[in-house]
Design a protein around this motif. Structure first.
Motif, PDB file in Angstrom:
ATOM      1  N   VAL A  30      39.384  36.897  43.749  1.00 21.54           N
ATOM      2  CA  VAL A  30      38.259  36.309  44.480  1.00 21.54           C
ATOM      3  C   VAL A  30      38.828  35.468  45.617  1.00 21.54           C
ATOM      4  CG1 VAL A  30      36.334  34.691  44.367  1.00 21.54           C
ATOM      5  CG2 VAL A  30      36.738  36.280  42.477  1.00 21.54           C
ATOM      6  N   HIS A  31      38.267  35.643  46.788  1.00 19.44           N
ATOM      7  CA  HIS A  31      38.692  34.876  47.957  1.00 19.44           C
ATOM      8  C   HIS A  31      37.549  33.949  48.360  1.00 19.44           C
ATOM      9  CE1 HIS A  31      40.924  33.824  51.472  1.00 19.44           C
ATOM     10  NE2 HIS A  31      40.040  34.332  52.313  1.00 19.44           N
ATOM     11  N   LEU A  32      37.868  32.657  48.536  1.00 18.33           N
ATOM     12  CA  LEU A  32      36.853  31.653  48.854  1.00 18.33           C
ATOM     13  C   LEU A  32      37.141  31.049  50.227  1.00 18.33           C
ATOM     14  CD1 LEU A  32      36.868  29.820  45.394  1.00 18.33           C
ATOM     15  CD2 LEU A  32      35.233  31.545  46.170  1.00 18.33           C
ATOM     16  N   VAL A  33      36.092  30.956  51.040  1.00 16.94           N
ATOM     17  CA  VAL A  33      36.235  30.379  52.381  1.00 16.94           C
ATOM     18  C   VAL A  33      35.182  29.301  52.569  1.00 16.94           C
ATOM     19  CG1 VAL A  33      36.192  30.811  54.852  1.00 16.94           C
ATOM     20  CG2 VAL A  33      37.168  32.519  53.311  1.00 16.94           C
ATOM     21  N   ASP A  82      36.159  40.330  43.978  1.00 16.39           N
ATOM     22  CA  ASP A  82      35.558  40.661  42.682  1.00 16.39           C
ATOM     23  C   ASP A  82      34.530  39.609  42.278  1.00 16.39           C
ATOM     24  OD1 ASP A  82      38.764  41.836  41.452  1.00 16.39           O
ATOM     25  OD2 ASP A  82      37.203  42.876  42.583  1.00 16.39           O
ATOM     26  N   THR A  83      33.493  39.470  43.089  1.00 14.46           N
ATOM     27  CA  THR A  83      32.521  38.399  42.858  1.00 14.46           C
ATOM     28  C   THR A  83      31.591  38.682  41.686  1.00 14.46           C
ATOM     29  OG1 THR A  83      30.993  39.385  44.449  1.00 14.46           O
ATOM     30  CG2 THR A  83      32.558  37.753  45.292  1.00 14.46           C
ATOM     31  N   PHE A  84      31.512  39.918  41.222  1.00 17.13           N
ATOM     32  CA  PHE A  84      30.571  40.245  40.152  1.00 17.13           C
ATOM     33  C   PHE A  84      30.966  39.635  38.821  1.00 17.13           C
ATOM     34  CE2 PHE A  84      33.504  43.669  41.084  1.00 17.13           C
ATOM     35  CZ  PHE A  84      34.159  43.855  39.882  1.00 17.13           C
ATOM     36  N   THR A  93      23.356  33.363  44.447  1.00 22.10           N
ATOM     37  CA  THR A  93      24.143  34.354  43.722  1.00 22.10           C
ATOM     38  C   THR A  93      24.160  35.693  44.444  1.00 22.10           C
ATOM     39  OG1 THR A  93      22.224  34.822  42.344  1.00 22.10           O
ATOM     40  CG2 THR A  93      23.816  33.250  41.484  1.00 22.10           C
ATOM     41  N   ALA A  94      23.077  36.010  45.154  1.00 15.38           N
ATOM     42  CA  ALA A  94      23.033  37.288  45.878  1.00 15.38           C
ATOM     43  C   ALA A  94      24.098  37.335  46.969  1.00 15.38           C
ATOM     44  CB  ALA A  94      21.652  37.516  46.464  1.00 15.38           C
ATOM     45  N   LYS A  95      24.372  36.182  47.567  1.00 14.51           N
ATOM     46  CA  LYS A  95      25.368  36.101  48.639  1.00 14.51           C
ATOM     47  C   LYS A  95      26.720  35.621  48.137  1.00 14.51           C
ATOM     48  CE  LYS A  95      21.945  35.130  52.269  1.00 14.51           C
ATOM     49  NZ  LYS A  95      21.542  34.173  53.340  1.00 14.51           N
ATOM     50  N   SER A  96      26.831  35.349  46.836  1.00 17.06           N
ATOM     51  CA  SER A  96      28.069  34.797  46.275  1.00 17.06           C
ATOM     52  C   SER A  96      28.497  33.558  47.053  1.00 17.06           C
ATOM     53  CB  SER A  96      29.192  35.852  46.311  1.00 17.06           C
ATOM     54  OG  SER A  96      28.872  36.967  45.521  1.00 17.06           O
ATOM     55  N   ALA A  97      27.548  32.671  47.242  1.00 14.18           N
ATOM     56  CA  ALA A  97      27.801  31.460  48.018  1.00 14.18           C
ATOM     57  C   ALA A  97      27.416  30.224  47.216  1.00 14.18           C
ATOM     58  CB  ALA A  97      27.006  31.489  49.319  1.00 14.18           C
ATOM     59  N   VAL A  98      28.067  29.122  47.552  1.00 21.78           N
ATOM     60  CA  VAL A  98      27.738  27.839  46.942  1.00 21.78           C
ATOM     61  C   VAL A  98      27.733  26.788  48.047  1.00 21.78           C
ATOM     62  CG1 VAL A  98      30.145  27.278  46.359  1.00 21.78           C
ATOM     63  CG2 VAL A  98      28.276  26.249  45.042  1.00 21.78           C
ATOM     64  N   TYR A  99      26.858  25.811  47.889  1.00 19.40           N
ATOM     65  CA  TYR A  99      26.674  24.807  48.911  1.00 19.40           C
ATOM     66  C   TYR A  99      26.753  23.411  48.287  1.00 19.40           C
ATOM     67  CZ  TYR A  99      24.579  29.030  50.829  1.00 19.40           C
ATOM     68  OH  TYR A  99      24.354  30.332  51.213  1.00 19.40           O
ATOM     69  N   LEU A 100      27.117  22.439  49.111  1.00 18.54           N
ATOM     70  CA  LEU A 100      27.144  21.053  48.660  1.00 18.54           C
ATOM     71  C   LEU A 100      26.516  20.185  49.741  1.00 18.54           C
ATOM     72  CD1 LEU A 100      28.102  19.191  46.330  1.00 18.54           C
ATOM     73  CD2 LEU A 100      30.143  18.726  47.705  1.00 18.54           C
ATOM     74  N   GLN A 101      25.397  19.583  49.413  1.00 14.44           N
ATOM     75  CA  GLN A 101      24.744  18.635  50.302  1.00 14.44           C
ATOM     76  C   GLN A 101      25.178  17.239  49.877  1.00 14.44           C
ATOM     77  OE1 GLN A 101      22.742  19.049  53.029  1.00 14.44           O
ATOM     78  NE2 GLN A 101      22.745  16.820  53.254  1.00 14.44           N
ATOM     79  N   TRP A 110      39.376  45.588  27.138  1.00 12.36           N
ATOM     80  CA  TRP A 110      39.786  45.951  25.784  1.00 12.36           C
ATOM     81  C   TRP A 110      39.273  44.954  24.748  1.00 12.36           C
ATOM     82  CZ3 TRP A 110      41.672  50.665  24.965  1.00 12.36           C
ATOM     83  CH2 TRP A 110      42.226  51.332  26.061  1.00 12.36           C
ATOM     84  N   GLY A 111      38.035  44.507  24.924  1.00 12.58           N
ATOM     85  CA  GLY A 111      37.406  43.623  23.968  1.00 12.58           C
ATOM     86  C   GLY A 111      37.818  42.166  24.094  1.00 12.58           C
ATOM     87  N   ALA A 112      38.662  41.838  25.031  1.00 12.95           N
ATOM     88  CA  ALA A 112      39.103  40.469  25.219  1.00 12.95           C
ATOM     89  C   ALA A 112      38.574  39.925  26.546  1.00 12.95           C
ATOM     90  CB  ALA A 112      40.627  40.382  25.201  1.00 12.95           C
ATOM     91  N   GLN A 113      38.430  38.591  26.587  1.00 13.61           N
ATOM     92  CA  GLN A 113      37.971  37.937  27.809  1.00 13.61           C
ATOM     93  C   GLN A 113      39.141  37.239  28.488  1.00 13.61           C
ATOM     94  OE1 GLN A 113      34.776  35.291  26.753  1.00 13.61           O
ATOM     95  NE2 GLN A 113      33.313  36.958  26.437  1.00 13.61           N
ATOM     96  N   PHE A 114      39.266  37.453  29.776  1.00 15.63           N
ATOM     97  CA  PHE A 114      40.354  36.843  30.544  1.00 15.63           C
ATOM     98  C   PHE A 114      39.728  35.956  31.631  1.00 15.63           C
ATOM     99  CE2 PHE A 114      43.825  39.185  28.747  1.00 15.63           C
ATOM    100  CZ  PHE A 114      43.220  40.335  28.247  1.00 15.63           C
ATOM    101  N   PRO A 115      39.836  34.620  31.484  1.00 15.92           N
ATOM    102  CA  PRO A 115      39.269  33.726  32.486  1.00 15.92           C
ATOM    103  C   PRO A 115      40.215  33.512  33.663  1.00 15.92           C
ATOM    104  CG  PRO A 115      40.180  32.446  30.692  1.00 15.92           C
ATOM    105  CD  PRO A 115      40.397  33.892  30.343  1.00 15.92           C
ATOM    106  N   TYR A 116      39.623  33.348  34.824  1.00 15.89           N
ATOM    107  CA  TYR A 116      40.388  33.070  36.037  1.00 15.89           C
ATOM    108  C   TYR A 116      39.707  31.947  36.822  1.00 15.89           C
ATOM    109  CZ  TYR A 116      42.607  37.579  35.117  1.00 15.89           C
ATOM    110  OH  TYR A 116      43.285  38.616  34.528  1.00 15.89           O
ATOM    111  N   ASP A 117      40.507  31.079  37.404  1.00 15.85           N
ATOM    112  CA  ASP A 117      40.009  30.024  38.284  1.00 15.85           C
ATOM    113  C   ASP A 117      40.530  30.261  39.691  1.00 15.85           C
ATOM    114  OD1 ASP A 117      40.509  27.680  35.632  1.00 15.85           O
ATOM    115  OD2 ASP A 117      38.618  28.542  36.311  1.00 15.85           O
TER     116      ASP A 117
END
Length: 123
Positions: free
Chosen positions: A2-5, A27-29, A73-81, A104-111
């Motif tokens: 995932v690339h964040l700008v 891979d925003t999904f 979520t549709a735009k894969s965007a987040v905002y901070l006011q 393969w039945g396992a969950q792999f978290p990424y930050d």
């Protein structure tokens, strides 16, 4: 991957307002949480605000009532006011995304973090 700008930030006087935006690509999904962290000089990085896909929000105590996080979520965007900014809010603000990949039945978290944008609150 995932690339964040981020965009926004800058210099503002105490009591002023600023808005930050972040757009994710790749891979925003698999993203389930997005938000913002910040790091001031000489301090550790801290969570500012996060929001889940379901809309649950979490704020640092120091920004509650002043900052508001939102998602598109549709735009894969987040905002901070950010309102009523204080000198202690001065920091580099980085966009954050958490994703979980099932394999393969396992969950792999990424930050993921963006490169960051400077917010300076000063008179």
């Amino acid at each position: 991957q995932v690339h964040l700008v981020e965009s926004g930030g800058g210099l503002v006087q105490p009591g002023g307002t600023l808005s930050l935006s972040c757009n994710a690509s790749g891979d925003t999904f698999n993203i389930d949480v997005m938000g913002w962290y910040r790091q001031a000089p000489g301090k550790e990085r801290e969570m500012v605000a996060t929001v889940t896909n379901g809309g649950m929000k979490n704020y640092a105590q120091s920004v509650k009532g002043r900052f508001a996080v939102s998602r598109d979520t549709a735009k894969s965007a987040v905002y901070l006011q950010m309102n009523d900014l204080k000198p202690e809010d001065t920091a580099v603000y980085s966009c954050y995304a958490h994703s979980v990949v099932l394999s393969w039945g396992a969950q792999f978290p990424y930050d993921y973090w963006g490169q960051g944008t400077q917010v300076t609150v000063s008179s």
